[in-house]
Design an enzyme around this catalytic site. Structure first.
Site, mmCIF file in Angstrom:
data_model
loop_
_atom_site.group_PDB
_atom_site.id
_atom_site.type_symbol
_atom_site.label_atom_id
_atom_site.label_comp_id
_atom_site.label_asym_id
_atom_site.label_seq_id
_atom_site.Cartn_x
_atom_site.Cartn_y
_atom_site.Cartn_z
ATOM 1 N N SER A 197 0.832 -1.201 0.000
ATOM 2 C CA SER A 197 0.000 0.000 0.000
ATOM 3 C C SER A 197 0.867 1.252 0.000
ATOM 4 C CB SER A 197 -0.918 -0.009 1.227
ATOM 5 O OG SER A 197 -1.667 1.189 1.299
ATOM 6 N N TRP A 200 2.418 1.635 -3.393
ATOM 7 C CA TRP A 200 1.429 2.073 -4.382
ATOM 8 C C TRP A 200 1.303 3.591 -4.391
ATOM 9 C CZ3 TRP A 200 -3.309 4.564 -3.267
ATOM 10 C CH2 TRP A 200 -4.106 4.795 -4.390
ATOM 11 N N HIS A 201 1.465 4.229 -3.231
ATOM 12 C CA HIS A 201 1.312 5.674 -3.171
ATOM 13 C C HIS A 201 2.481 6.406 -3.831
ATOM 14 C CE1 HIS A 201 -1.785 4.735 -0.139
ATOM 15 N NE2 HIS A 201 -2.261 5.924 -0.429
ATOM 16 N N GLY A 202 3.615 5.736 -3.976
ATOM 17 C CA GLY A 202 4.735 6.382 -4.643
ATOM 18 C C GLY A 202 6.041 5.668 -4.372
#
Length: 359
Positions: A197, A200-202
């Protein structure tokens, strides 16, 4: 960025069809409408085929009640975004963009404000998405359920960005074995999901650390669950505050430009706190002055009251609709006036993009 949410919804559909949880849609136009449904396209909620695609396939009926409900949800979403999030953003940005010029006390306040900002920003979008769909006759899933009234971090993540956390649970955590293969495997799966997670954000170590830290919170909570459950003397308010502080510390790394900045800010909190600046007027000046602070406090108190009533299972929309016409319209016009005066046309208003548009 639209792409991840677009893919999550489409990928979930493929898996559900493969597992037999839903039948495949033969009409390409209906399938395309499901994947590219415009209210939730940019930042969710990430819908499942058994809810949204079923509504598109079977058709929905619009009525005045749905329109009124949807418009009220849109108005509340606008309040969260333009009155709270957009007015908090400039304060947070100044501190985080030049954190070395400030003391630990300012960093703590800015980080607390960011926790409120990101909630108002993302929940505001979700309310507007759900409300827009409701006006059209469609029912989308709730994406937030009063997350800051959670008594522990695991409960927080059951209430925050519900569509994404449930997506990771159903399509990553459970296929990995979930909690069915012993404690160690359960903890490994939990950590992997939260690290993914964060990634996924960066592609930034600060996001990975944010995800890993939240995963550690949950693993530690679960490991000591029996001890926590025996302690009946901790008031719920204290557990909520403790949970907020843990989550908010992780938000500091989420907001920081780099992992190193997050560590620097942590060091300043512990070794350069300078709490006296809270009482000598310095913090008040740096955070926009007394009038600005008072307006933010009042706005946050209104948010807290609404969330508390919803947490206590009060149907606020139903209660508003049941009021006498003069009172009901007073609420409508009052909310609109607040949005216009302290939001869109406010003296210190600054338009900002939705935070989750970048992910």
């Amino acid at each position: 960025m639209v792409f991840p949410f677009f893919i999550f919804q489409a990928f979930g559909y493929v898996i559900d069809v493969y597992k037999g949880k839903c039948s495949s849609e033969k009409n390409f136009i209906k399938y395309a409408a499901f994947v590219a449904f415009f209210p939730n396209l940019l930042s969710g909620p990430i819908e499942r085929a058994d809810n949204l695609l079923r509504q598109i396939s079977e058709g929905v009926e619009g009525n005045l009640e749905k329109v009124k409900t949807g418009l009220l949800q849109i108005a509340w979403g606008l309040y969260l975004k333009v009155v709270l999030s957009n007015n908090i953003a400039p304060i947070v940005d100044v501190i985080y963009e030049n954190h070395s010029a400030y003391r630990g006390i300012e960093i703590i306040i800015a980080t607390i404000l960011f926790g409120i900002q990101i909630y108002c920003d993302f929940a505001g979008y979700s309310y507007m998405a759900v409300g827009s769909a409701r006006v059209l006759g469609y029912t989308l899933m709730d994406n937030f359920r009063e997350p800051y009234f959670s008594g522990n971090v695991a409960d927080f993540w059951r209430r925050w960005h519900i569509s994404l956390t449930s997506w990771f649970r159903d399509y990553v955590y459970i296929p990995l074995g979930g909690n069915r293969k012993g404690k160690i495997r359960k903890y490994m799966n939990t950590m992997l999901v939260f690290l993914l997670s964060g990634l996924w954000h960066g592609a930034n170590w600060s996001y990975v650390f944010w995800g890993g830290l939240n995963g550690c919170y949950i693993v530690i909570e679960d490991f000591f669950k029996s001890i926590f459950h025996k302690n009946k003397k901790v008031p719920f308010a204290i557990s909520c505050i403790g949970t907020f502080l843990l989550v908010d510390y992780a938000w500091m790394f989420f907001r920081a430009d780099s992992f190193r900045q997050g560590l620097d800010m942590t060091r300043m909190i512990f070794f350069n706190l300078n709490p006296e600046y809270l009482f000598n007027g310095t913090v008040i000046r740096e955070f926009g002055g007394g009038k600005k602070i008072l307006l933010l406090v009042m706005g946050i108190l209104l948010l807290t009251l609404v969330d508390y009533l919803q947490y206590k299972k009060n149907d606020i929309i139903k209660n508003i609709f049941s009021r006498f016409g003069l009172i009901r319209w007073g609420i409508y016009l009052g909310l609109l006036l607040i949005i216009l005066v302290f939001g869109i046309y406010g003296y210190s208003y600054e338009q900002t993009q939705f935070i989750y548009f970048q992910f």
